[in-house]
Design an enzyme around this catalytic site. Sequence first.
Site: not given
Length: 800
Positions: A657, A700
């Site tokens: 990611s 996030k």
Amino acid sequence: MTVEPLRTDALRPDLSAFLPAFETTEEIPESKEVVGQERALAAIEFGAGMDHFAYNMFVMGPPGSGRHSVTQRLLREKAADEPTPQDWVYVHNFQDTHKPNAIELPTGQGAKLKAAMEGLIEELRSSIPAVFESEEYRTRRNAIQSEFDQKHENQFEALRAKAAEKDIVMMQTPHGFAFAPVRDGEVMRPEAFQQLSDEERQEIQKATEALQEELRAIMQNLPQWEKTRRDAIRGLNREVAMYSIGHAMEDVRIAFGALPECADYLDAVQADLLENVQLFIVPDEAAGAMNPMGQGATAPNADNFRRYAVNVIVDHSNGPGAPVITEDSPTVPRLIGRSEHVAVFGALMTDFMLIKPGALHQANGGYLIIDAIRVLTQPFAWDTLKRALRSREIRIEAPAESMGFVSTMSLEPEPIPLEVRVVLVGERQHYYLLSQLDPDFTNLFKVAVDFSEDTELTLGSAQQYVAMIGGIIRQQDLKPMTHAGVGLLLNTSARIAEDAERLTLLTGRMADLIREADYWATRNDRSIIEAVDVRQAIEAQEHRADRLRHRAFESITRDIMLIDTDGEKAGQVNGLSVLDLGNFRFGRPTRITARIGLGSGKVLDIEREVELGGPLHSKGVLILSGYLNAMFGSEIPLSLSASLVFEQSYAGVDGDSASSAELYALLSAISGVPLRQSLAVTGSVNQNGVVQAIGGVNEKVEGFFDVCNARGLTGRQGVLIPQSNVKHLMLRQDVVDAVAAERFNVYGVGSIEQGIELLTGAPAATVFEKTEARLKELAAIRRKFGPQADAEKDDRKPQP
């Protein structure tokens, strides 16, 4: 190609439009429908209806998905309409005592047979002694005894008479019978006998020897006469006892004699009762010889009658339908039963009455639900279960016996035929591992029941979900919930599912949240659960679990972990990662830096070099290397050496990611164009430069927002996420409010070009031109110094 910040309705979609109209959940009609598990329900229906022994089921899915409760409820509903199985009992084997016999009886008859046999023994314990104490019995027994005594006396009298004719008398001495000559009615003294002539002494000697021979013949016949007497008394006892026993067993035979196995058992019981009638008679010391038990008899003891008891192993008299049994501790004894032992005078003893049933006995004819990991981790339990399913019988034996480790004699109960549907409940990895590693598994468990983690959000599924929430509230007697409270639960469900277009099916977590919201409503003196109570429950859950998040956040705000949230720097970008802590997860920013130098086009992954990077992270680095080669290495060789690192990372790093963030840092380091430190980046990248979806997008974004909020929101800060992750957003309300006030931004990017423009503020073409120009400079330097110098430079390891 300008990318605009996402609107607030994309950051936290309002799902209340999917809800039906109601004030509180009290208005929601009750429903037994299971939300979003159509595939699993169809598999359960097929497995339960398939009439073949090998179609056992493996129910798989994540914990909290309802895999246990739903499976158990559906099986109970189906089992209620199925025929009730037969009862099973163990009885004494009169031919081989260590091999008890198993008898199948109609439903509910096992307990009745047990009660009938107990009543039979109680009746015989009173009726048999009464018969043997009757006058008629005493008269007939005395007649037999008198006949024996008379015969015995006649033989001795005849011998005495014969001896008297020869002037010899038969005397009884302490050592037995003896013969002696007489004269004038008196026994001759030895001196007088010695004074007789030799001829007289020889004649007396011959007569005495003849009499002794006849006496010896009589004595030899005495045991036979005694046996005849005992047989006559035994026959009399059997005749007398037969009347009582036959009369007492008549009712038992009427009730159970029609069953072949039961009829054979009752015949064996009657035969044994006749052989052991003395067990029922109390010795009468005063009666002496009248006691039919003879010498050494003991009083009746309850243990003497255990052989006539009935051990009911399976009793289905309590309710109709097939059984559904859940075994929480599937050890070998709890699965197939066991033979217990008791200490008797220091020795361990057992018999058929100490046989205890297992879960397979209780579930025989129905369904047995077992947790897969528990049965796999119990010693020998998995092999025992498979053996029973393969042989289709329940054989009670200890694991040591089945493996041949024990040679001492123990009980060997007759096996019981097995017709059961076993349902294992576990996770998907357990199913796939068993399918791959155990060849018996796929032959015995042919039905896979897969419970899903989430379901598509539609008007229909939302209504089912609301009905499920109302059902949980009713079942657990909680306060009703308002429409707004249910709407917040729906949003929370989508957040747990990590998709604003789907709802989680982890009903266990939702039930926990509803219970905790009820608690806060009670604390807040409310009669109904409102949205504020649900929100308080969510915040309380997070607060109980966020100690590590707080410490990580504190290390950033105190400048221990170095994270910039303003300014510009080349070769440096804020990446985002997620930490999972059970049911709690949080995101945090991490500084990613890139450095370049002269080399042969190799991108060095420092995390991998020091064995802190996982395979997925290394794959991401190799992919971005492929992107660089495709973009800039088609006409000139890449003559650089680059290094990438997660700064202040002291634990393992895995996942791809951060590959887009690493690529941005690398392009910045090569071109010299600085990146905005007020932005953080997440997203993987493919070799074509397309930014791809990642997991944990909500956490996030919120992780970087918390850091920026603590330092002061400027309106320039924000997060770049993959465009394909926008549908997954369900952000906290404070983040949405900050975006609405234009103090924070969230961008959805679909390509590296879009991302580099946001990070640099310059057109992507400009950044790429500078990148290409720098690469050409490096190529020229490489040609100037030669390949050997380049190779030496590439071989150098980064210094800490």
